[in-house]
Design an enzyme around this catalytic site. Structure first.
Site, PDB file in Angstrom:
ATOM      1  N   ARG A  49      -4.878 113.824 -28.743  1.00  0.00           N
ATOM      2  CA  ARG A  49      -4.879 112.956 -27.612  1.00  0.00           C
ATOM      3  C   ARG A  49      -3.440 113.151 -26.695  1.00  0.00           C
ATOM      4  O   ARG A  49      -3.430 113.015 -25.311  1.00  0.00           O
ATOM      5  CB  ARG A  49      -4.739 111.320 -28.031  1.00  0.00           C
ATOM      6  CG  ARG A  49      -5.668 110.937 -28.863  1.00  0.00           C
ATOM      7  CD  ARG A  49      -5.474 109.397 -28.672  1.00  0.00           C
ATOM      8  NE  ARG A  49      -5.383 109.121 -27.784  1.00  0.00           N
ATOM      9  CZ  ARG A  49      -4.818 107.629 -27.559  1.00  0.00           C
ATOM     10  NH1 ARG A  49      -4.385 107.150 -28.616  1.00  0.00           N
ATOM     11  NH2 ARG A  49      -4.358 107.387 -26.288  1.00  0.00           N
ATOM     12  N   LYS A  81       1.866 114.244 -20.710  1.00  0.00           N
ATOM     13  CA  LYS A  81       0.909 113.512 -20.613  1.00  0.00           C
ATOM     14  C   LYS A  81       1.290 112.263 -19.852  1.00  0.00           C
ATOM     15  O   LYS A  81       0.457 111.479 -19.096  1.00  0.00           O
ATOM     16  CB  LYS A  81       0.323 112.886 -21.905  1.00  0.00           C
ATOM     17  CG  LYS A  81      -0.657 111.707 -22.273  1.00  0.00           C
ATOM     18  CD  LYS A  81      -0.929 111.537 -23.610  1.00  0.00           C
ATOM     19  CE  LYS A  81       0.381 110.550 -24.405  1.00  0.00           C
ATOM     20  NZ  LYS A  81       0.301 109.206 -24.205  1.00  0.00           N
ATOM     21  N   ASN A  82       2.277 111.496 -20.175  1.00  0.00           N
ATOM     22  CA  ASN A  82       2.728 110.061 -19.653  1.00  0.00           C
ATOM     23  C   ASN A  82       3.283 110.238 -18.311  1.00  0.00           C
ATOM     24  O   ASN A  82       3.607 109.245 -17.532  1.00  0.00           O
ATOM     25  CB  ASN A  82       3.713 109.510 -20.713  1.00  0.00           C
ATOM     26  CG  ASN A  82       3.234 109.129 -21.903  1.00  0.00           C
ATOM     27  OD1 ASN A  82       2.069 109.192 -22.146  1.00  0.00           O
ATOM     28  ND2 ASN A  82       4.166 108.645 -22.981  1.00  0.00           N
ATOM     29  N   ARG A 116       0.875  95.255 -27.595  1.00  0.00           N
ATOM     30  CA  ARG A 116       0.803  95.682 -26.488  1.00  0.00           C
ATOM     31  C   ARG A 116       0.026  94.954 -25.377  1.00  0.00           C
ATOM     32  O   ARG A 116      -0.718  95.564 -24.789  1.00  0.00           O
ATOM     33  CB  ARG A 116       0.440  97.084 -26.574  1.00  0.00           C
ATOM     34  CG  ARG A 116       1.338  97.914 -27.366  1.00  0.00           C
ATOM     35  CD  ARG A 116       0.818  99.263 -27.391  1.00  0.00           C
ATOM     36  NE  ARG A 116       1.247  99.897 -26.280  1.00  0.00           N
ATOM     37  CZ  ARG A 116       0.777 101.611 -26.072  1.00  0.00           C
ATOM     38  NH1 ARG A 116       0.325 101.884 -26.989  1.00  0.00           N
ATOM     39  NH2 ARG A 116       1.418 102.048 -25.032  1.00  0.00           N
ATOM     40  N   ASP A 166       8.942 107.112 -28.794  1.00  0.00           N
ATOM     41  CA  ASP A 166       8.188 108.089 -29.050  1.00  0.00           C
ATOM     42  C   ASP A 166       8.477 109.426 -29.946  1.00  0.00           C
ATOM     43  O   ASP A 166       7.879 110.256 -30.132  1.00  0.00           O
ATOM     44  CB  ASP A 166       7.501 108.620 -27.727  1.00  0.00           C
ATOM     45  CG  ASP A 166       6.595 107.611 -27.015  1.00  0.00           C
ATOM     46  OD1 ASP A 166       6.420 107.984 -26.081  1.00  0.00           O
ATOM     47  OD2 ASP A 166       6.140 106.476 -27.571  1.00  0.00           O
ATOM     48  N   CYS A 192      -3.838  97.516 -30.849  1.00  0.00           N
ATOM     49  CA  CYS A 192      -3.273  98.774 -30.945  1.00  0.00           C
ATOM     50  C   CYS A 192      -2.516  99.169 -32.131  1.00  0.00           C
ATOM     51  O   CYS A 192      -2.030  97.835 -32.499  1.00  0.00           O
ATOM     52  CB  CYS A 192      -2.291  98.901 -29.789  1.00  0.00           C
ATOM     53  SG  CYS A 192      -1.357 100.688 -29.973  1.00  0.00           S
TER      54      CYS A 192
HETATM   55  C1  EPZ Z   1       4.449 103.658 -22.351  1.00  0.00           C
HETATM   56  O1  EPZ Z   1       3.602 102.823 -22.913  1.00  0.00           O
HETATM   57  C2  EPZ Z   1       4.209 105.164 -22.956  1.00  0.00           C
HETATM   58  N1  EPZ Z   1       2.609 105.496 -22.617  1.00  0.00           N
HETATM   59  C3  EPZ Z   1       4.022 104.840 -24.366  1.00  0.00           C
HETATM   60  O2  EPZ Z   1       3.977 106.156 -24.800  1.00  0.00           O
HETATM   61  C4  EPZ Z   1       5.665 104.722 -24.843  1.00  0.00           C
HETATM   62  O3  EPZ Z   1       5.900 104.488 -26.348  1.00  0.00           O
HETATM   63  C5  EPZ Z   1       6.145 103.415 -24.302  1.00  0.00           C
HETATM   64  O4  EPZ Z   1       5.964 103.433 -22.667  1.00  0.00           O
HETATM   65  C6  EPZ Z   1       7.635 102.950 -24.467  1.00  0.00           C
HETATM   66  O5  EPZ Z   1       8.336 103.889 -24.229  1.00  0.00           O
HETATM   67  C7  EPZ Z   1       2.383 105.821 -21.253  1.00  0.00           C
HETATM   68  O6  EPZ Z   1       3.476 106.045 -20.553  1.00  0.00           O
HETATM   69  C8  EPZ Z   1       0.980 106.072 -21.081  1.00  0.00           C
HETATM   70  P1  EPZ Z   1       5.743  99.634 -22.263  1.00  0.00           P
HETATM   71  P2  EPZ Z   1       3.570 101.187 -22.234  1.00  0.00           P
HETATM   72  O7  EPZ Z   1       4.926  98.655 -21.632  1.00  0.00           O
HETATM   73  O8  EPZ Z   1       3.912 101.345 -20.858  1.00  0.00           O
HETATM   74  C9  EPZ Z   1       5.842  95.299 -24.324  1.00  0.00           C
HETATM   75  C10 EPZ Z   1       2.790 107.890 -26.632  1.00  0.00           C
HETATM   76  O9  EPZ Z   1       3.117 107.995 -27.792  1.00  0.00           O
HETATM   77  N2  EPZ Z   1       4.902  94.808 -22.927  1.00  0.00           N
HETATM   78  O10 EPZ Z   1       7.179 100.337 -21.915  1.00  0.00           O
HETATM   79  O11 EPZ Z   1       2.217 100.843 -22.737  1.00  0.00           O
HETATM   80  C11 EPZ Z   1       5.048  96.261 -25.216  1.00  0.00           C
HETATM   81  O12 EPZ Z   1       4.337  95.667 -26.141  1.00  0.00           O
HETATM   82  C12 EPZ Z   1       2.707 106.335 -25.978  1.00  0.00           C
HETATM   83  O13 EPZ Z   1       2.802 108.571 -25.679  1.00  0.00           O
HETATM   84  C13 EPZ Z   1       4.541  93.417 -22.984  1.00  0.00           C
HETATM   85  O14 EPZ Z   1       5.016  92.641 -23.795  1.00  0.00           O
HETATM   86  O15 EPZ Z   1       4.765 100.530 -23.036  1.00  0.00           O
HETATM   87  C14 EPZ Z   1       6.271  96.819 -25.940  1.00  0.00           C
HETATM   88  O16 EPZ Z   1       6.469  95.808 -26.857  1.00  0.00           O
HETATM   89  C15 EPZ Z   1       2.656 105.327 -27.112  1.00  0.00           C
HETATM   90  N3  EPZ Z   1       4.022  93.103 -21.845  1.00  0.00           N
HETATM   91  C16 EPZ Z   1       7.289  96.723 -24.582  1.00  0.00           C
HETATM   92  O17 EPZ Z   1       6.862  95.929 -23.723  1.00  0.00           O
HETATM   93  C17 EPZ Z   1       3.159  94.020 -20.979  1.00  0.00           C
HETATM   94  O18 EPZ Z   1       2.920  93.678 -19.851  1.00  0.00           O
HETATM   95  C18 EPZ Z   1       7.249  98.123 -24.130  1.00  0.00           C
HETATM   96  O19 EPZ Z   1       5.891  98.595 -23.814  1.00  0.00           O
HETATM   97  C19 EPZ Z   1       3.935  95.205 -21.063  1.00  0.00           C
HETATM   98  C20 EPZ Z   1       4.790  95.667 -22.138  1.00  0.00           C
END
Ligand code: EPZ
Length: 449
Positions: free
Chosen positions: A415, A55-56, A140, A323, A135
């Protein structure tokens, strides 16, 4: 994107396997909202499961199609609800991307919709994308996406719940992410492919899904080096063309089934997977005493191991994936000793802990740490799913528990897991989906995460 893409979008033909996904499966019909799983525990999982596409990896790949007006053929796409949401999002923009807007109605159901921001801006010079909102697993924010696009010359306003972005043409720049972000790296990498000049991005995510996206973009004519490392360089080009690409297997789906097999004392083979993407998990499971054999595209878990507890700390790839944290917690409830689970990526990702405690687990949550004392027998209960991976952890616990567990709100699991109950049933699990007819007036709640 050309008119025949509309046909392709509505009824995508995925090379090697044809999927006709009826369009209106995106919005959960009210009945489906209250689907439940009924699981009778105690059956070892024996046999073989074919892992679906990731999915990701599929979500950013679909957004990448916005970067060209030629067809992009994606193979091995999982038939899960997030993909249908993304499909609706792309179609809502029209075949020729007439209106580069990602509406709140769609974005609120799936945060990854923000992945269209970079591609739309790069291709159209403007984009209007709804702010994703809250969320279940954490705040996030997408500030790093916005900061990055501003470093590529975009002017961005945020008002009325929308991000309004514009740029005559993005120009290459130097981006150092304050924090490692997966979709942030993907969004900016896509945007930079059509920017004027060179972009250097540092402190990038190294996830296999980022590498897979770079592989697709390179097939489309992009000039990218360094994907999979913390530094990615992109030489912008004037135009990208169509391509065909097979999405990588879903490492999280594979890891989920591995843990289910371990806890049920089964003998399970997983095919169409890539164990090299699961190094940290496999190593940790071996530390817990699990027999796991891996080849290049398959894994086998055999029973007869005494599980011992081991601590984990979730980290960016190649560290232990957040995850898989919830599923690992279910395992820790059945291991001898105490395991300390530290969640470093998201600030609120222990929603499953309380539900596991209701099934008899001994877990204490202290901020970003959960202390799991094993081994405690689990008993069936009525439990509630709260987000995608928490739901997977409850399915695993129910497969072990004594009696019949009822999981509520399984739309969370739909999902990201393709027909999970059929796959589990195929290897001996006692699981069935039941739907509850809801009075028509019930409104569709927004889906989080
Ligand atoms: C991706 O989410 C995945 N989703 C998530 O999978 C996964 O948990 C996550 O990466 C971490 O591995 C997809 O790929 C669609 P991040 P993403 O930006 O990209 C902070 C699942 O279960 N952050 O790497 O949204 C954020 O809050 C899902 O399949 C900021 O502060 O995660 C978090 O604490 C859930 N500002 C950290 O960074 C930003 O602009 C990492 O988030 C972006 C992120």
């Amino acid at each position: 994107m050309t008119p025949d893409r509309v046909d392709e979008l509505k009824n995508p033909v995925v090379r090697g396997r044809t999927i006709r996904i009826n369009f209106n499966r995106t919005h959960i019909s009210p009945e489906r909202l209250m689907d439940k799983f009924v699981i009778r525990g105690g059956n070892p999982l024996v046999g073989s499961i074919r892992v679906s596409g990731a999915k990701n990896a599929a979500l950013p790949a679909m957004a990448a199609a916005l970067l060209t007006d030629e067809p992009v053929i994606l193979e091995n796409i999982p038939d899960v609800r997030d993909i249908q949401t993304e499909r609706n999002l792309l179609v809502s923009m029209g075949a020729e991307v007439e209106n580069p807007e990602a509406a709140y109605e769609l974005v609120k159901t799936m945060r990854a919709s923000t992945l269209v921001l970079g591609p739309l801006l790069a291709r159209m010079g403007r984009a209007r994308v709804s702010q994703p909102g809250g969320c279940a697993i954490g705040a996030r924010p997408i500030d790093l996406h916005i900061k990055g696009l501003e470093r590529l010359g975009a002017s961005i306003r945020q008002e009325h719940g929308y991000i309004e972005a514009s740029a005559d043409r993005l120009r290459g720049g130097h981006i150092i992410f304050d924090k490692i972000t997966v979709t942030g790296t993907e969004d900016l990498m896509m945007a930079a492919t059509l920017a004027q000049g060179e972009t250097i991005m540092e402190n990038c995510a190294r996830e296999p899904e980022v590498v897979d996206l770079a592989a697709l973009l390179t097939k489309m004519g992009a000039k990218i080096t360094g994907a999979g490392t913390h530094t990615i360089q992109i030489q912008g080009v004037d135009k990208l063309h169509g391509a065909r690409h097979r999405i990588i297997p879903d490492r999280i789906e594979a890891g989920t089934f591995v843990i289910a097999a371990v806890l049920t004392g089964g003998d399970l083979s997983l095919t169409n997977c890539d164990p090299s993407h699961l190094g940290a998990l496999i190593q940790k499971l071996q530390e817990c005493g699990v027999n796991i054999r891996a080849s290049t595209d398959s894994m086998r878990v055999t029973n007869g191991h005494r599980l011992v507890a081991a601590d984990i700390v979730t980290e960016e790839y190649p560290g232990f994936p957040t995850d898989m944290q919830a599923q690992y917690m279910a395992l820790a409830t059945q291991a001898e000793g105490t395991a300390i689970i530290t969640e470093n990526i998201f600030e609120n990702r222990f929603m499953h802990a309380q539900e596991l405690v209701r099934m008899g687990a001994n877990i204490r949550v202290e901020g970003r740490r959960a202390i799991v004392r094993g081994r405690t027998p689990l008993s069936s209960a009525a439990v509630q799913c709260s987000d995608l991976r928490a739901s997977a952890s409850l399915v695993i616990a129910a497969l072990v528990a004594d009696g019949e567990t009822i999981l509520d709100r399984v739309y969370h699991i739909d999902r990201g897991y393709e027909r999970i109950e059929e796959k589990l049933k195929g290897v001996g699990a006692q699981i069935r989906r039941i739907g509850e007819i809801l009075p028509k007036r019930a409104a569709a709640p927004s889906v989080v995460a």
